[in-house]
Design a protein around this motif. Structure first.
Motif, PDB file in Angstrom:
ATOM      1  N   ARG A  89       3.457   4.025  21.531  1.00  0.00           N
ATOM      2  CA  ARG A  89       4.194   4.039  20.419  1.00  0.00           C
ATOM      3  C   ARG A  89       3.566   3.552  19.111  1.00  0.00           C
ATOM      4  N   PRO A  90       3.329   4.580  18.114  1.00  0.00           N
ATOM      5  CA  PRO A  90       2.361   4.119  16.951  1.00  0.00           C
ATOM      6  C   PRO A  90       3.196   3.261  15.916  1.00  0.00           C
ATOM      7  N   SER A  91       2.544   2.320  15.092  1.00  0.00           N
ATOM      8  CA  SER A  91       2.842   1.749  14.037  1.00  0.00           C
ATOM      9  C   SER A  91       1.905   1.602  12.833  1.00  0.00           C
ATOM     10  N   LEU A  92       2.625   1.589  11.672  1.00  0.00           N
ATOM     11  CA  LEU A  92       2.015   1.589  10.539  1.00  0.00           C
ATOM     12  C   LEU A  92       1.943   0.454  10.038  1.00  0.00           C
ATOM     13  N   TYR A  93       0.865  -0.308   9.619  1.00  0.00           N
ATOM     14  CA  TYR A  93       0.803  -1.593   8.994  1.00  0.00           C
ATOM     15  C   TYR A  93       0.321  -1.732   7.700  1.00  0.00           C
ATOM     16  N   ALA A 150      11.445  -0.612  10.646  1.00  0.00           N
ATOM     17  CA  ALA A 150      10.552  -1.072   9.518  1.00  0.00           C
ATOM     18  C   ALA A 150      10.785  -2.473   9.311  1.00  0.00           C
ATOM     19  N   SER A 151       9.954  -3.364   9.242  1.00  0.00           N
ATOM     20  CA  SER A 151      10.092  -4.795   8.961  1.00  0.00           C
ATOM     21  C   SER A 151       9.120  -5.339   7.781  1.00  0.00           C
ATOM     22  N   ARG A 152       9.385  -6.216   6.972  1.00  0.00           N
ATOM     23  CA  ARG A 152       8.592  -7.075   6.239  1.00  0.00           C
ATOM     24  C   ARG A 152       8.503  -8.504   6.962  1.00  0.00           C
ATOM     25  N   TRP A 153       7.469  -9.020   7.036  1.00  0.00           N
ATOM     26  CA  TRP A 153       7.260 -10.218   7.801  1.00  0.00           C
ATOM     27  C   TRP A 153       6.000 -11.034   7.156  1.00  0.00           C
ATOM     28  N   GLY A 154       5.568 -11.810   8.188  1.00  0.00           N
ATOM     29  CA  GLY A 154       4.122 -12.635   7.993  1.00  0.00           C
ATOM     30  C   GLY A 154       3.838 -13.479   6.692  1.00  0.00           C
ATOM     31  N   SER A 201      11.056 -12.096   9.903  1.00  0.00           N
ATOM     32  CA  SER A 201      11.112 -10.770   9.384  1.00  0.00           C
ATOM     33  C   SER A 201      12.314 -10.364   8.842  1.00  0.00           C
ATOM     34  N   GLN A 202      12.186  -9.343   7.957  1.00  0.00           N
ATOM     35  CA  GLN A 202      13.155  -9.025   7.256  1.00  0.00           C
ATOM     36  C   GLN A 202      13.184  -7.273   7.490  1.00  0.00           C
ATOM     37  N   SER A 203      14.310  -6.622   7.937  1.00  0.00           N
ATOM     38  CA  SER A 203      14.155  -5.229   8.209  1.00  0.00           C
ATOM     39  C   SER A 203      14.333  -4.372   6.984  1.00  0.00           C
ATOM     40  N   ILE A 204      13.695  -3.279   6.855  1.00  0.00           N
ATOM     41  CA  ILE A 204      13.692  -2.756   5.535  1.00  0.00           C
ATOM     42  C   ILE A 204      14.613  -1.397   6.024  1.00  0.00           C
ATOM     43  N   PRO A 205      15.856  -1.299   5.255  1.00  0.00           N
ATOM     44  CA  PRO A 205      16.590  -0.121   5.614  1.00  0.00           C
ATOM     45  C   PRO A 205      15.779   1.009   5.347  1.00  0.00           C
ATOM     46  N   LEU A 206      15.921   2.150   6.518  1.00  0.00           N
ATOM     47  CA  LEU A 206      15.155   3.209   6.537  1.00  0.00           C
ATOM     48  C   LEU A 206      15.385   4.173   5.200  1.00  0.00           C
ATOM     49  N   ASN A 259       5.621 -12.759   3.379  1.00  0.00           N
ATOM     50  CA  ASN A 259       6.874 -11.977   3.800  1.00  0.00           C
ATOM     51  C   ASN A 259       6.055 -10.619   3.017  1.00  0.00           C
ATOM     52  N   LYS A 260       4.885 -10.488   2.769  1.00  0.00           N
ATOM     53  CA  LYS A 260       4.403  -9.426   2.269  1.00  0.00           C
ATOM     54  C   LYS A 260       3.686  -8.329   3.234  1.00  0.00           C
ATOM     55  N   GLU A 261       3.767  -8.562   4.630  1.00  0.00           N
ATOM     56  CA  GLU A 261       3.207  -7.738   5.822  1.00  0.00           C
ATOM     57  C   GLU A 261       4.233  -6.988   6.187  1.00  0.00           C
TER      58      GLU A 261
END
Lengths: 192, 308
Positions: A77-81, A54-58, A19-24, A61-63
């Motif tokens: 704790r909600p998430s948006l995928y 926030a992360s890009r992963w999977g 995974s790669q975190s996305i700068p907020l 690396n497009k998830e």
């Protein structure tokens, strides 16, 4: 940590080597507006919520997952995928509801396989609808954990290029409160 | 007419008295006060108020907690717990939160079941028990591991490696933190390639293999398929050290593996010397532990640490 927990809650996703975190700062604008410049997805989250990361992963690396903290003192704790529809077989027009029902079934099966033995979709909550012109599907699932009744709530929205999913697990006492907030949030989502 | 007015006044007055007394009761009912306080705080959060602007509510919380102390213990615990999360998550005052946490851990612990803190306490407890069990194994004979598949031909059980220092790394393909430590394990295996040290990746059947294309290969009920896919995974991730599947879970109870990656080091005499290590620990610390065992058993130290 048990593998089922890591799988179910995606706890490991944010910290894996894949995974790669996305700068907020790249995602979050004024007035609680989130816009992903890579995928064109935008959404406004409710007042009082915070974006935890926030992360890009999977796959390729497009998830992508954005993690939220709802208004205090909710424990859910909600998430948006979201991921591009090129990552999977997008259903043909007219087949969206069948696709949503199928994915709800496979999701439930994976939850059971991951150790939530009494996990079940509440089929009377299945709602096929449209959100901002895109086919969408909402439903609730229930299960118990550590003897406590829990829920999971999904809202999937299928665009031409991107599929978005809001999901949240939490204690059942919080279900209706958080559902209202998620519905309010998902009503703002724009999916290319 | 007079009688009617008197009756009406009497009715209005008694209604006012009842209403006032209900309000008094509401004002002094800690449960209702708590609900009102939470709603007030939420409204302020939604309005974007800062921590400083929430100071009156912090004071109200402390007062409410003090007032509820001698009453309903469950409500007192709930108030203390909410105040703790308020300090931690909203005001970001870790010091104040930790003070409350002490109170929760002692006075209110049994009332916390089902809360996030209660779950955290349970996890801590399990983790402490696991650490104690891991430590108990040190100095004991290494529990046997039987291998149902090995990337190195002929390797069928752990005890066959007696005479070498064995570094066990418990892992699985779906475990991102495990995969993240592969470069360090590769470095370790390379470092000891000419010494009596073997690094062994230990896994078990998971029913699927992650990290390849497609990202999840279903192998449930088909061990041979999982072995084949894992072979591909080994190549793809450049796992240069031997990998085995045991007939027990990767969360091996005998080694008290409660999370992976998990590393154990076994001496040439078959006793466990270290257990519950993380393979991502500093390279020098791993070398120091292994070299010490090698020296003790009169084995050749690694080239780099012996200055050769």
């Amino acid at each position: 940590m048990k593998p089922i927990l890591a799988l179910v809650f995606g706890v490991s996703l944010a910290s894996t080597a894949w995974s790669q975190s996305i700068p907020l700062a790249e995602l979050v604008g004024p007035n609680n507006l989130i816009r992903d410049p890579v995928y064109g997805v935008s959404v406004t989250y409710p007042a009082g919520w915070q974006v935890r990361g926030a992360s890009r992963w999977g796959k390729n690396n497009k998830e992508n997952t954005i993690f939220f903290q709802p208004i205090w003192p909710l424990e859910s704790r909600p998430s948006l995928y979201y991921q591009p529809t090129s990552n999977f077989d997008r259903p043909a027009p007219g087949q969206e509801e069948a696709h949503f029902r199928f994915t709800a079934g496979t999701k439930a099966a994976s939850r059971v396989q991951a150790g939530l033995s009494d996990y079940k979709n509440l089929e009377d909550t299945f709602t096929f609808t449209q959100i901002n012109g895109r086919p969408a599907f909402r439903y609730v699932a229930s299960f118990t954990q550590n003897g406590k009744e829990q829920f999971e709530y999904f809202t999937r929205v299928l665009g031409e290029q991107v599929m978005v999913m809001f999901f949240i697990m939490g204690p059942v006492a919080e279900r209706e409160t958080i559902r209202r907030e998620i519905d309010q949030m998902s009503a703002t989502v724009q999916v290319p | 007419m007079k009688t009617r007015i008197v009756l009406l006044l009497g009715f209005v007055l008694s209604a006012l008295v009842v209403s006032a007394s209900a309000q008094d009761q509401k004002a002094t009912d800690p449960s209702a006060e708590l609900t009102a306080l939470v709603a007030r705080i939420q409204a302020k959060i939604r309005a974007g108020k800062t921590a400083a602007e929430l100071a009156p509510e912090a004071a109200d919380f402390a007062a409410l907690r003090a007032k509820s102390g001698g009453q309903d213990p469950e409500l007192a615990a709930k108030i203390a717990y909410l105040e703790y999360t308020f300090q931690l998550d909203v005001l970001k005052d870790r010091r104040a939160a930790m003070e409350l946490r002490k109170e929760l851990e002692t006075k209110h612990r049994k009332y916390l079941a089902g809360t996030s803190l209660g779950r955290e306490f349970e996890m801590q407890k399990r983790s402490e028990q696991a650490r104690a069990a891991q430590a108990d194994l040190v100095g004991q004979p290494a529990p046997e591991l039987n291998f149902i598949w090995s990337s190195r031909e002929g390797l069928t059980r752990l005890s066959a490696l007696r005479g070498k220092v064995v570094v066990l790394d418990f892992w699985a393909t779906w475990c991102g933190p495990c995969v993240a430590t592969f470069p360090q394990i590769r470095e370790l295996a390379e470092h000891y390639k000419d010494a009596d040290v073997i690094v062994l990746g230990v896994t078990s059947l998971q029913g699927y293999v992650a990290g390849l294309t497609p990202p999840r290969i279903d192998t449930k009920g088909d061990a041979q398929k999982e072995f084949a896919a894992t072979s591909e995974f080994i190549k793809a991730k450049q796992m240069t050290w031997p990998v085995v599947f045991t007939d027990e879970r990767v969360f091996n109870p005998h080694y008290s593996v409660t999370g992976i990656p998990h590393m154990a080091i076994i001496a040439p005499d078959g006793t466990v010397r270290h257990n519950g290590l993380h393979p991502g620990m500093p390279h020098a610390d791993k070398l120091q532990k292994i070299d010490q065992i090698l020296m003790e058993f009169g084995k050749t130290k690694s080239a780099r640490t012996s200055g050769e």
